[in-house]
Design an enzyme around this catalytic site. Structure first.
Site, PDB file in Angstrom:
ATOM      1  N   ASP A  78       0.852  -1.187   0.000  1.00 46.26           N
ATOM      2  CA  ASP A  78       0.000   0.000   0.000  1.00 46.26           C
ATOM      3  C   ASP A  78       0.888   1.237   0.000  1.00 46.26           C
ATOM      4  O   ASP A  78       2.114   1.126   0.152  1.00 46.26           O
ATOM      5  CB  ASP A  78      -0.939   0.001   1.214  1.00 46.26           C
ATOM      6  CG  ASP A  78      -2.304   0.608   0.891  1.00 46.26           C
ATOM      7  OD1 ASP A  78      -2.328   1.699   0.295  1.00 46.26           O
ATOM      8  OD2 ASP A  78      -3.336  -0.008   1.224  1.00 46.26           O
TER       9      ASP A  78
ATOM     10  N   TYR B 108     -13.338   5.836 -13.924  1.00 49.71           N
ATOM     11  CA  TYR B 108     -13.453   4.676 -13.027  1.00 49.71           C
ATOM     12  C   TYR B 108     -14.052   3.458 -13.729  1.00 49.71           C
ATOM     13  O   TYR B 108     -13.413   2.389 -13.767  1.00 49.71           O
ATOM     14  CB  TYR B 108     -14.251   5.049 -11.775  1.00 49.71           C
ATOM     15  CG  TYR B 108     -14.414   3.886 -10.821  1.00 49.71           C
ATOM     16  CD1 TYR B 108     -13.318   3.380 -10.129  1.00 49.71           C
ATOM     17  CD2 TYR B 108     -15.657   3.293 -10.616  1.00 49.71           C
ATOM     18  CE1 TYR B 108     -13.450   2.307  -9.256  1.00 49.71           C
ATOM     19  CE2 TYR B 108     -15.802   2.221  -9.741  1.00 49.71           C
ATOM     20  CZ  TYR B 108     -14.696   1.735  -9.066  1.00 49.71           C
ATOM     21  OH  TYR B 108     -14.832   0.671  -8.211  1.00 49.71           O
TER      22      TYR B 108
ATOM     23  N   LYS C 211     -12.153  -0.227 -14.760  1.00 48.30           N
ATOM     24  CA  LYS C 211     -12.628  -1.547 -14.346  1.00 48.30           C
ATOM     25  C   LYS C 211     -13.062  -2.395 -15.545  1.00 48.30           C
ATOM     26  O   LYS C 211     -12.901  -3.618 -15.535  1.00 48.30           O
ATOM     27  CB  LYS C 211     -13.767  -1.390 -13.343  1.00 48.30           C
ATOM     28  CG  LYS C 211     -13.347  -0.741 -12.026  1.00 48.30           C
ATOM     29  CD  LYS C 211     -12.280  -1.552 -11.304  1.00 48.30           C
ATOM     30  CE  LYS C 211     -12.006  -1.011  -9.902  1.00 48.30           C
ATOM     31  NZ  LYS C 211     -11.013  -1.829  -9.167  1.00 48.30           N
TER      32      LYS C 211
END
Length: 264
Positions: A33, A154, A158
């Site tokens: 992360d 977005y 995806k």
């Protein structure tokens, strides 16, 4: 012997829940992360992906049994395509040699039911062709026109990721090497990423109109984490190239009962 899983986005949301459940099962987890992880890296950059893969492989001793890619953002900004698509696909490709050394290698990524929503075909094609500069150029053009068009980044990210999974999963490098590669497409998951939208009645109404979930409503991260864990377990020996809509029925609601007519 305990399996070693690499989990991106391990500091929050679905990634944190997945890492926690794996650790509770006695497995080893290498978290990735921006901050607060075993490997701190910026997956929005090519160098960050290279460094993350090298550090993770070193920590794992050269062999990784499973990769679970949860890292992602939903902001209407160009960086979204870099993190959600290139930050997943390029990292997976760099980790693939370490996966191939495992006796039971597995990989799973987090897509979204937003992959079914309106998107930018040009951005999707740029991503699938590996042209990050062009994908960013298209994203910048959309976001410059305001958040409504900027949001297209977005679902485009995806959609491209889901298509990449289907495309890559059956290649000699993945299926041919015995590495099942799949994706999970959540509905509305209650995480810090969605907290702002869900805190008002107006926000919830907007979310529910776009993502209708007749089965049990909004879902906890555990509902996705448990599926990701099964997909990357030794029990999954033959599932490949699937985008599994773990979404409370949103996919079935929006697309109806016939998704087979493409071959009629």
């Amino acid at each position: 012997m305990a399996r070693t899983s690499l989990v991106t986005g391990s500091a929050s949301g679905i990634g944190a829940t997945t890492a926690k459940l794996l650790i509770e099962r006695g497995e080893r987890v290498i978290g990735v992360d921006l901050r607060g992880a075993d490997v701190e890296a910026d997956l929005s950059t090519a160098q960050g992906r290279i460094d993350a893969a090298a550090h993770a492989i070193d920590l794992a001793g050269g062999t990784i049994d499973a990769v679970i890619a949860c890292a992602g953002i939903s902001a209407p900004i160009p960086k979204t395509i870099s993190v959600n698509y290139f930050g997943v696909t390029e990292l997976l490709e760099q980790l693939r040699p370490a996966l191939a050394k495992s006796e039971a290698p597995r990989a799973a990524v987090v897509s979204s039911m937003a992959s079914l929503q309106q998107n930018s075909p040009e951005m999707v094609e740029a991503a699938l062709s590996g042209d990050e500069a062009e994908a960013l150029r298209i994203a910048e053009g959309l976001t410059a026109q305001g958040p409504e068009l900027g949001y297209l980044v977005y679902p485009s990210s995806k959609r491209a990721l889901a298509r990449w999974v289907r495309r890559a999963s059956i290649t000699p490098e993945w299926a041919g090497a015995g590495i099942p590669l799949n994706a999970v497409a959540p509905g509305t998951v209650v995480t810090p990423m969605t907290a702002g939208l869900l805190e008002t009645a107006e926000g919830r109404a907007m979310v529910d109109a776009a993502v209708p979930m007749p089965l049990n409503g909004h879902q906890p991260p555990e509902s996705i984490a448990n599926l990701l864990i099964w997909l990357t377990s030794v029990e999954n020996s033959h599932m490949a190239g699937q985008v599994i809509y773990d979404d409370g029925g949103a996919d079935a609601t929006l697309r109806g009962d016939d998704v087979w007519s493409w071959n009629d």
